[in-house]
Scaffold this active site. Structure first.
Site, PDB file in Angstrom:
ATOM      1  N   LYS A  81       0.833  -1.220   0.000  1.00 26.04           N
ATOM      2  CA  LYS A  81       0.000   0.000   0.000  1.00 26.04           C
ATOM      3  C   LYS A  81       0.868   1.271   0.000  1.00 26.04           C
ATOM      4  O   LYS A  81       0.630   2.181  -0.781  1.00 26.04           O
ATOM      5  CB  LYS A  81      -0.929   0.015   1.231  1.00 26.04           C
TER       6      LYS A  81
ATOM      7  N   ARG B  70      -9.658   0.043   8.598  1.00 23.71           N
ATOM      8  CA  ARG B  70      -9.112  -1.268   8.956  1.00 23.71           C
ATOM      9  C   ARG B  70     -10.150  -2.125   9.669  1.00 23.71           C
ATOM     10  O   ARG B  70      -9.858  -3.265  10.017  1.00 23.71           O
ATOM     11  CB  ARG B  70      -7.918  -1.074   9.888  1.00 23.71           C
TER      12      ARG B  70
ATOM     13  N   ARG C   8      11.929  -5.030   5.783  1.00 18.36           N
ATOM     14  CA  ARG C   8      11.600  -3.652   5.383  1.00 18.36           C
ATOM     15  C   ARG C   8      12.393  -2.642   6.198  1.00 18.36           C
ATOM     16  O   ARG C   8      12.527  -2.763   7.402  1.00 18.36           O
ATOM     17  CB  ARG C   8      10.102  -3.426   5.592  1.00 18.36           C
TER      18      ARG C   8
ATOM     19  N   ARG D  47      11.227  -0.433  11.333  1.00 21.61           N
ATOM     20  CA  ARG D  47      10.134  -0.090  12.244  1.00 21.61           C
ATOM     21  C   ARG D  47      10.067  -1.141  13.358  1.00 21.61           C
ATOM     22  O   ARG D  47      10.154  -2.334  13.080  1.00 21.61           O
ATOM     23  CB  ARG D  47       8.811  -0.082  11.473  1.00 21.61           C
TER      24      ARG D  47
ATOM     25  N   ARG E 201       0.329  -8.597  13.664  1.00 19.78           N
ATOM     26  CA  ARG E 201      -0.365  -7.637  12.783  1.00 19.78           C
ATOM     27  C   ARG E 201      -1.134  -8.372  11.691  1.00 19.78           C
ATOM     28  O   ARG E 201      -2.222  -7.953  11.290  1.00 19.78           O
ATOM     29  CB  ARG E 201       0.641  -6.650  12.182  1.00 19.78           C
TER      30      ARG E 201
END
Ligand code: AMP
Length: 216
Positions: A17, A92, A131, A164, A175
């Site tokens: 996204k 969400r 990431r 992160r 998550r």
């Protein structure tokens, strides 16, 4: 040309996204509204909201619906959203989607398309745990799939890169679980409204070409 399109980007964390929002924004005059980015700014600024959100985000849990919906409502009312926007990471939950609809009705806007990035769990976890992003400009890299030219340094602005805290394997798994429990029902929700654009390709150029074609 993509202009004056009001879009939602839906998909698991790490589905692309943020990456495809950034690619579209480089080319088209859309406004990017990421609730995750707004919350991270609140945390950085040490606000009360940031403090409340931080504990939930660290664990991979969701921030309460009324808080995120309020943030989005305020942002959508700004005039630059006349050019079209991408909602990235919001809604969400089905409740958030209902709150969004109310907010949009109040300001005379409506969603044109909901892009659903459909990516397998295995690839999601690989992507999330590798990431890294720039602490200054937010550019996203990946140690495996899209490494920076110089280790630890952003190609775009030279800023330092960091992982992160919620991209650790344990939190990424949580998550993903939260996504299936709360967010997945939105696929049917928007499909029934005839708004869903599923994207099953994962190769970057192919996805981008499809987005440009379908959203023009
Ligand atoms: P993201 O950057 O979209 O992956 O979001 C990071 C974290 O921020 C999530 O794991 C949640 O804790 C929180 N968050 C972001 N957007 C929302 C939302 N729409 N509803 C609830 N929590 C959110």
């Amino acid at each position: 040309m993509i202009s004056k399109k009001n879009l939602i980007f839906l998909g698991a964390p790490g589905a692309g996204k943020g990456t495809f929002s950034a690619m579209l924004l480089d080319k088209y005059p859309l406004v990017h509204i990421s609730t995750g980015d707004i919350l991270r700014t609140e945390i950085k600024n040490g606000t009360d909201l940031g403090k409340q959100a931080a504990a939930l985000m660290e664990k991979g849990n969701l921030v309460p619906d009324d808080i995120v919906a309020g943030m989005v409502r305020d942002r959508l009312a700004k005039q630059d959203c006349d050019n079209g926007f991408i909602l990235d990471g919001f809604p969400r939950t089905v409740n958030q989607a209902d709150l969004l609809e109310e907010a949009l009705q109040d300001i005379g806007r409506a969603i044109d398309r909901v892009v659903f990035f459909d990516v397998e769990d295995e690839l999601i976890l690989k992507r999330l745990t590798a990431r890294i992003s720039c602490k200054d400009c937010g550019e996203i890299f990946n140690k495996i799939f899209h490494p920076p030219q110089e280790e630890g340094k952003c190609d775009k602005c030279g800023g330092g890169l960091f992982q992160r805290p919620d991209d650790s394997l344990e939190t990424a798994r949580e998550r993903l679980r939260v996504y299936y429990e709360n967010t997945q029902p939105l696929i049917d929700y928007y499909s029934e409204k005839g708004l869903l654009l599923p994207i099953t390709e994962t190769q970057k150029e192919l996805v981008f070409r499809k987005l440009e074609k379908e959203l023009a």
